[in-house]
Motif scaffolding. Structure first.
Motif, PDB file in Angstrom:
ATOM      1  N   TYR A 276      -9.857  -2.358 -11.943  1.00  0.00           N
ATOM      2  CA  TYR A 276      -9.787  -2.232 -10.819  1.00  0.00           C
ATOM      3  C   TYR A 276      -9.739  -0.663 -10.685  1.00  0.00           C
TER       4      TYR A 276
ATOM      5  N   HIS B 212      -4.996   2.011  -3.477  1.00  0.00           N
ATOM      6  CA  HIS B 212      -5.529   3.734  -2.708  1.00  0.00           C
ATOM      7  C   HIS B 212      -3.885   4.544  -2.645  1.00  0.00           C
TER       8      HIS B 212
ATOM      9  N   ASP C 165     -12.873  -1.810  -4.420  1.00  0.00           N
ATOM     10  CA  ASP C 165     -11.719  -2.485  -3.252  1.00  0.00           C
ATOM     11  C   ASP C 165     -12.853  -2.144  -1.786  1.00  0.00           C
TER      12      ASP C 165
ATOM     13  N   ALA D  76     -11.407  -1.685   1.195  1.00  0.00           N
ATOM     14  CA  ALA D  76     -10.610  -1.297   2.168  1.00  0.00           C
ATOM     15  C   ALA D  76     -10.791   0.396   1.523  1.00  0.00           C
TER      16      ALA D  76
ATOM     17  N   TRP E  56       0.706  -1.442   0.025  1.00  0.00           N
ATOM     18  CA  TRP E  56      -0.388   0.234   0.418  1.00  0.00           C
ATOM     19  C   TRP E  56       0.934   1.335  -0.082  1.00  0.00           C
TER      20      TRP E  56
HETATM   21  C1  FUL Z   1      -7.230  -5.117  -1.202  1.00  0.00           C
HETATM   22  C2  FUL Z   1      -6.601  -4.241  -1.342  1.00  0.00           C
HETATM   23  O1  FUL Z   1      -6.829  -3.732   0.119  1.00  0.00           O
HETATM   24  C3  FUL Z   1      -5.232  -5.316  -2.043  1.00  0.00           C
HETATM   25  O2  FUL Z   1      -4.338  -4.066  -1.886  1.00  0.00           O
HETATM   26  C4  FUL Z   1      -5.064  -5.834  -3.253  1.00  0.00           C
HETATM   27  O3  FUL Z   1      -5.931  -4.725  -4.375  1.00  0.00           O
HETATM   28  C5  FUL Z   1      -6.299  -6.326  -2.942  1.00  0.00           C
HETATM   29  C6  FUL Z   1      -6.633  -7.136  -4.590  1.00  0.00           C
HETATM   30  O4  FUL Z   1      -7.256  -5.765  -2.178  1.00  0.00           O
HETATM   31  O5  FUL Z   1      -8.673  -5.007  -0.154  1.00  0.00           O
END
Ligand code: FUL
Length: 690
Positions: A143, A98, A183, A185, A59
């Motif tokens: 993504y 991110h 995502d 996150a 990250w």
């Molecule tokens: C997660 C991300 O935080 C990771 O870095 C990655 O991209 C993964 C596929 O999803 O939530």
């Protein structure tokens, strides 16, 4: 006379046809045409390639200089070739992760390829990939991280406009997009245009998904959107490469939002009474990390791990999104290609000869001649066997016309009418009668069962419970050759080497001098003492089938024997024992969040490593740390302070580099753990220059 004949005629016709020929009605939510087509893709690639590739991180913080993005041999054609050869159907690229850096020259930010030295700012990775996908007839997906640690407005309403404008660029300039990956996150510390602060957002409301989704639908009506909460495809709740035994495509979608803590436990396997059709997608990386780190070149997933992932994802009613961490050159690394090819070769062998297609099959019940049992063996996905409406338990019996040996069973429901089956089992005919060989829960689009090899003339598939009458479109049966796994080499706390085979039946041979082991090498019988450095190589032989495993090797390095953890708790030494499966959990006192190691002599170090606890139940994973060095265990110099990105979902070896310094003592301070529990450590080590 006429009136008497008519009922007889009707009875005769119904008798021939056995019941009504109208198809069963749908049960629960059903897939859209786009979801049906997407499900058939089964296997496609993720590519994590972005700023982190060049900063060696998982990250980024958002303060990276665009100049650092500079692949030397970028070749999206190579990615496409590798994926196509493996039977994958598309590629999803991390257009923005991110840290906010954009792989396309977005007009809405300077933080993109246009400000990098790569192709003097004229490059566009999205465009190159779109072209390669067209050439290789692969689908293209994006993504897009909603969290943006670079953007000054992140957390404020203006950012939503920025995000939508960027999605607009991605969804209009690169042709047809099949999947948009959001995502979960979201929110936390970041650069945010120089503010350097923590910004939390309300994950339910901030992105205003209700009004964002229609924008995407309008621009790309056929694209499916992924997140924990769908709306079209959902996460399986882990990044380890498996879906659950029970996998419902219906989801109680209105109860879910992306990034919710309880998602993995409570929602990831879907629900029998789910209100919306939101099938699962299993995402996992071929290496420990999502991004490329050269120290993981030797840690690409093994053939066995990848084969298991195939069965545990595609074989469990989900698609499989396998990630390649493209390297600094801009290529899928040779080691990753090699492992991928090994896996696809095994799968091709496992499914080489279908054993049931020309056999006799009968059903305990059919709703009419259009829905006969033969439809499950005709290779036509449009036709299916269906039982009568109130028959929620029914069986199919396959007569092999002679003894047949098999160990794989593949079954597919006609999901256009909804997912129905709750439980089923398999039985074979033996001299003693019917014997159960496997049982399982849900089926959905596709379920594959693996079981020990059996031989019989007859197989019975019993659907023991279903939401409504079963509708099965396909059944296949295979005999997969035995995959002999390499043995596992470990060294215990008494310096003894312990080699374990995956199965009892195999014999292990090993060498200690780096040469390739054969049947003339040492035969492993019991643990042996090894207290000097050595390269141990081992191989497993299956005497019965004549097969052998791949050679496995470990380097045993005794250099850390001078090391000592300075702590009264003896177990603290487990953090330097070289064994990943043992760990030490500090106790609750604040001072115990520090781990001090005496390396026994001055060593020039340029980084450190931290491996979080590997055994379930995992606790105390460190997310924020400080790292110090000292000559005398009194005066300490802080060499690094930061966070371990994505460590919660992916608790892999963390490697942090800093400038060279000589020291005898090192200290790792845990300033935050994922679950706020006392910090736990499997291994701590240092990086030294060769
Ligand atoms: C997660 C991300 O935080 C990771 O870095 C990655 O991209 C993964 C596929 O999803 O939530």
């Amino acid at each position: 006379m006429k009136n008497c004949l008519l009922p007889i005629l009707i009875t005769f016709l119904l008798g021939c046809q056995k019941g009504p020929v109208i198809p069963p009605g749908p049960v629960g939510p059903v897939p859209t045409v786009q979801q049906l087509e997407w499900q058939e893709l089964e296997f496609y690639a993720f590519v994590h390639f972005n700023m982190n590739t060049f900063t060696n991180k998982e990250w980024g913080f958002g303060d990276e200089s665009p100049d650092w993005f500079n692949p030397t041999e970028l070749d999206c054609g190579q990615w496409a070739r590798v994926c196509k050869d493996a039977g994958m159907k598309g590629i999803i690229l991390t257009a923005k992760h991110h840290d906010g850096f954009c792989l396309w020259p977005s007009s809405y930010t300077e933080h993109s390829v246009k400000s990098s030295q790569w192709k003097e700012g004229k490059g566009d990775v999205m465009r190159e990939l779109a072209k390669a996908c067209r050439e290789y007839d692969l689908k293209l997906g994006i993504y897009y991280s909603p969290w943006d640690r670079n953007h000054p407005s992140y957390g404020k309403p203006e950012y939503i406009t920025y995000m939508r404008s960027q999605l607009g660029e991605l969804l209009t300039n690169y042709g047809e997009i099949f999947e948009v990956w959001f995502d979960g996150a979201n929110g936390g510390t970041g650069y945010y245009g120089g503010a350097n602060e923590e910004r939390r957002v309300d994950k339910k409301t901030y992105y205003d998904w209700k009004n964002t989704y229609p924008i995407i639908r309008k621009l790309q009506p056929n694209a499916l959107m992924f997140s924990d909460a769908g709306p079209d495809i959902r996460w399986v709740g882990n990044e380890k490469g498996y879906a659950f035994e029970t996998m419902w495509s219906p989801l109680l979608r209105d109860s879910v939002y992306a990034g919710m803590i309880e998602y993995a436990e409570e929602y990831a396997s879907g629900q029998e009474n789910g209100t919306h059709w939101v099938p699962g997608e299993t995402n996992v990386s071929i290496r420990p990390g999502w991004y490329y780190h050269d120290h993981e070149d030797g840690q690409v997933k093994s053939e066995k791990q990848l084969v298991d992932m195939y069965y545990n994802s595609i074989g469990r009613n989900t698609t499989w999104l396998l990630n390649f961490p493209v390297d600094e050159r801009g290529l899928i690394h040779e080691n990753d290609v090699a492992q991928l090819q090994k896996m696809t070769a095994v799968i091709a062998k496992d499914f080489e000869h279908e054993l049931a297609w020309d056999k006799k099959i009968k059903a305990s019940n059919i709703r009419g001649s259009n829905f006969g049992a033969g439809n499950v063996l005709d290779g036509n996905k449009e036709t299916y066997w269906a039982a009568e409406d109130d028959e929620i338990a029914a069986s199919l019996t396959i007569d092999f016309d002679g003894s047949t040996t098999f160990n794989r069973f593949l079954i597919q429901e006609n999901i256009a009418l909804g997912q129905r089956i709750k439980t089923f089992n398999l039985e074979i005919k033996t001299e003693k009668g019917w014997e159960e060989i496997a049982s399982a829960t849900t089926v959905g689009y596709k379920r594959i069962l693996r079981f020990p090899t059996v031989t019989s003339t007859t197989l019975r598939i019993n659907i023991t419970d279903s939401k409504a009458c079963p509708t099965i479109s396909n059944i296949e049966i295979y005999y997969a050759p035995k995959l002999i796994e390499p043995p596992v080499i470990n060294q215990n706390e008494n310096s003894e080497v312990v080699i374990t085979a995956s199965e009892n039946a195999v014999e292990i041979y090993y060498t200690k001098d780096g040469s390739v082991p054969t049947r003339s090498s040492y035969k492993y019988v019991q643990p042996f003492l090894q207290n000097t450095s050595a390269v141990i190589k081992a191989i497993a032989y299956d005497e019965k089938s004549g097969g052998k495993s791949k050679v496995v090797q470990v380097e045993l390095n005794k250099s850390s024997t001078k090391w000592k953890v300075l702590h009264n708790d003896e177990n603290a030494q487990l953090t330097i024992d070289g064994i990943n499966n043992t760990s030490w959990v500090s106790d609750n006192n604040k001072s115990d969040a520090e781990l001090i190691i005496d390396m026994g002599e001055n060593i020039t170090v340029n980084g450190f490593t931290y491996l979080p606890m590997q055994n379930e139940p995992v606790s105390g994973i460190i997310t924020k740390y400080e790292f110090y060095v000292s000559y005398d265990n009194r005066i300490w110099t802080r060499m690094s302070k930061g966070e371990f990105g994505n460590i919660e979902n992916s608790p892999i070896l963390q490697q942090v580099e800093f400038g060279k310094i000589a020291a005898r003592y090192i200290k790792l301070v845990a300033t935050k753990t994922v679950d706020r529990m006392p910090a736990a450590y499997a291994e701590v080590g240092v990086l030294t220059e060769e």
